[in-house]
Design a protein around this motif. Sequence first.
Motif, PDB file in Angstrom:
ATOM      1  N   VAL A  45       0.874  -1.090   0.026  1.00  0.00           N
ATOM      2  CA  VAL A  45       0.224  -0.067  -0.126  1.00  0.00           C
ATOM      3  C   VAL A  45       1.009   1.284   0.061  1.00  0.00           C
ATOM      4  CG1 VAL A  45      -2.000   1.161   1.135  1.00  0.00           C
ATOM      5  CG2 VAL A  45      -1.743  -1.126   1.673  1.00  0.00           C
ATOM      6  N   MET A  46       0.574   2.325  -0.763  1.00  0.00           N
ATOM      7  CA  MET A  46       1.419   3.383  -0.810  1.00  0.00           C
ATOM      8  C   MET A  46       0.579   4.695  -1.197  1.00  0.00           C
ATOM      9  SD  MET A  46       3.346   2.784  -4.325  1.00  0.00           S
ATOM     10  CE  MET A  46       2.793   1.093  -4.104  1.00  0.00           C
ATOM     11  N   ARG A  55       7.331   7.236  -3.489  1.00  0.00           N
ATOM     12  CA  ARG A  55       8.350   6.341  -3.243  1.00  0.00           C
ATOM     13  C   ARG A  55       8.032   4.982  -3.748  1.00  0.00           C
ATOM     14  NH1 ARG A  55      11.111   5.616   1.637  1.00  0.00           N
ATOM     15  NH2 ARG A  55      13.030   6.142   0.573  1.00  0.00           N
ATOM     16  N   LEU A  56       7.548   4.995  -4.910  1.00  0.00           N
ATOM     17  CA  LEU A  56       7.019   3.768  -5.580  1.00  0.00           C
ATOM     18  C   LEU A  56       8.120   2.641  -5.563  1.00  0.00           C
ATOM     19  CD1 LEU A  56       4.983   2.017  -7.373  1.00  0.00           C
ATOM     20  CD2 LEU A  56       5.639   3.408  -9.632  1.00  0.00           C
ATOM     21  N   ASP A  57       9.376   3.018  -5.919  1.00  0.00           N
ATOM     22  CA  ASP A  57      10.478   1.889  -6.020  1.00  0.00           C
ATOM     23  C   ASP A  57      10.895   1.370  -4.796  1.00  0.00           C
ATOM     24  OD1 ASP A  57      11.521   1.650  -8.649  1.00  0.00           O
ATOM     25  OD2 ASP A  57      11.717   3.850  -8.718  1.00  0.00           O
ATOM     26  N   ALA A  58      10.638   2.052  -3.610  1.00  0.00           N
ATOM     27  CA  ALA A  58      10.631   1.544  -2.136  1.00  0.00           C
ATOM     28  C   ALA A  58       9.843   0.433  -2.189  1.00  0.00           C
ATOM     29  CB  ALA A  58      10.715   2.516  -1.050  1.00  0.00           C
ATOM     30  N   HIS A  59       8.656   0.629  -2.449  1.00  0.00           N
ATOM     31  CA  HIS A  59       7.304  -0.026  -2.090  1.00  0.00           C
ATOM     32  C   HIS A  59       7.666  -1.525  -3.046  1.00  0.00           C
ATOM     33  CE1 HIS A  59       5.069   1.861   0.743  1.00  0.00           C
ATOM     34  NE2 HIS A  59       5.471   3.029   0.258  1.00  0.00           N
ATOM     35  N   TYR A 100      -3.025   0.352  -3.883  1.00  0.00           N
ATOM     36  CA  TYR A 100      -2.914  -1.254  -3.317  1.00  0.00           C
ATOM     37  C   TYR A 100      -2.703  -1.815  -4.147  1.00  0.00           C
ATOM     38  CZ  TYR A 100      -4.298  -5.415  -0.845  1.00  0.00           C
ATOM     39  OH  TYR A 100      -4.440  -6.657  -0.346  1.00  0.00           O
ATOM     40  N   LEU A 101      -1.469  -2.689  -4.118  1.00  0.00           N
ATOM     41  CA  LEU A 101      -1.143  -3.997  -4.947  1.00  0.00           C
ATOM     42  C   LEU A 101      -1.069  -5.189  -4.248  1.00  0.00           C
ATOM     43  CD1 LEU A 101       2.151  -2.244  -6.220  1.00  0.00           C
ATOM     44  CD2 LEU A 101      -0.094  -1.995  -7.228  1.00  0.00           C
ATOM     45  N   GLN A 102      -1.461  -6.366  -5.048  1.00  0.00           N
ATOM     46  CA  GLN A 102      -1.813  -7.524  -4.214  1.00  0.00           C
ATOM     47  C   GLN A 102      -1.601  -8.517  -5.271  1.00  0.00           C
ATOM     48  OE1 GLN A 102      -5.153  -8.615  -1.685  1.00  0.00           O
ATOM     49  NE2 GLN A 102      -5.216 -10.538  -2.765  1.00  0.00           N
ATOM     50  N   VAL A 103      -0.513  -9.693  -4.789  1.00  0.00           N
ATOM     51  CA  VAL A 103      -0.300 -10.897  -5.520  1.00  0.00           C
ATOM     52  C   VAL A 103      -0.610 -12.141  -4.914  1.00  0.00           C
ATOM     53  CG1 VAL A 103       1.366 -12.119  -7.152  1.00  0.00           C
ATOM     54  CG2 VAL A 103       1.249  -9.590  -6.848  1.00  0.00           C
ATOM     55  N   THR A 104      -1.239 -12.854  -5.392  1.00  0.00           N
ATOM     56  CA  THR A 104      -1.788 -14.313  -4.635  1.00  0.00           C
ATOM     57  C   THR A 104      -1.244 -15.455  -5.641  1.00  0.00           C
ATOM     58  OG1 THR A 104      -3.657 -15.018  -5.264  1.00  0.00           O
ATOM     59  CG2 THR A 104      -3.824 -13.277  -3.723  1.00  0.00           C
ATOM     60  N   ARG A 105      -1.123 -16.813  -4.702  1.00  0.00           N
ATOM     61  CA  ARG A 105      -0.435 -17.755  -5.896  1.00  0.00           C
ATOM     62  C   ARG A 105      -1.652 -18.148  -6.571  1.00  0.00           C
ATOM     63  NH1 ARG A 105       4.038 -19.440  -3.575  1.00  0.00           N
ATOM     64  NH2 ARG A 105       3.442 -19.205  -1.571  1.00  0.00           N
ATOM     65  N   GLY A 106      -2.604 -17.747  -6.526  1.00  0.00           N
ATOM     66  CA  GLY A 106      -3.652 -17.906  -7.989  1.00  0.00           C
ATOM     67  C   GLY A 106      -4.563 -18.999  -7.465  1.00  0.00           C
TER      68      GLY A 106
END
Length: 302
Positions: A45-46, A55-59, A100-106
């Motif tokens: 979350v940023m 600070r997108l790169d830090a996230h 908000y960005l999210q990645v799950t194992r599908g």
Amino acid sequence: MVRLNHEQGAPEATCYLNGDYLPLSQARISPLDRGFLYADGVYEVMPVFARRPFRLDAHLDRLQHSLAGIRLPNPHCREAWKEIVRRLVDEAPWADQSLYLQVTRGADDKRSMPFPPEVQPTVFAFVAPLVQPSAQQRERGIGAVTVNDIRWGRCDLKTLVLLPNVLAHQSAVDAGCEEAVLIRDGYLSEGASSNIFVVKDGVILAPPKDHRMLPGTTYDVVLELAVRHEARHEIRAIAEAELRSADELWRTSSSKGVLAITTLDGRPVGHGEQAGKPGPVMRQMQTWYAAFFDEYMSEAQP
Ligand code: PMP
């Protein structure tokens, strides 16, 4: 693009789901998604100020650390992430946003714990209006309660395993407070959604970045500023007794910046005249942070 959510009459942003851009209310995932079944995923979350992700790169670095920690290959290269972010941010109806960005194992076709072979990760991203601290919270600080840290052993990963954080936050809300300060085995770990700093005798104390806390992007900025301005500081484990006898307590997060915690478990933080008020070291840090923020925002966008 602005769409009206007709039930609430409020503007609705576009979200990103597995390659598609669509209204948030139309996004659908499988109930067999491992994020849903096992909290098998990570997120970030940023804040976005004036349509500029802060600070997108830090996230994205921390997202990579979290993905590696759960053995999930990053589904996108950095440029692809930036393109998704750019489109969502540009199309949102608000200038200041929470991204908000999210990645799950599908989603597999069955419920089975080991990693599924040949399943694509689920990638989801959306923006919402940014909720900033009120003028009163900035001026007077916030209240916090202490909560036993019952989370798992990899708190350095920003995973979807948030039930302990949810319960801690609710304990804070039940007590009329804004934050929960987590204590594990007699030592400060962090806040339920922030890092915590202690000031004692003019020295800024910060717990070390290890598996007991999330490596906060704002934590890094605060320590960089302490170094840059030669403020006395120590990075070391902080005992519960030190937390309770602090001169100042701060909470840091990228969305809310640096805020004073002025009551802990209903008692004022600090001593004498300063008790229950944001302290002088905090005021100094807020000034440095505001200057850092202005400097960052005035630089050319990467
Ligand atoms: N710890 C936890 C548990 C958090 O949820 C957050 C908010 N992301 C932080 C610390 C602060 O991290 P940042 O400064 O990157 O927002």
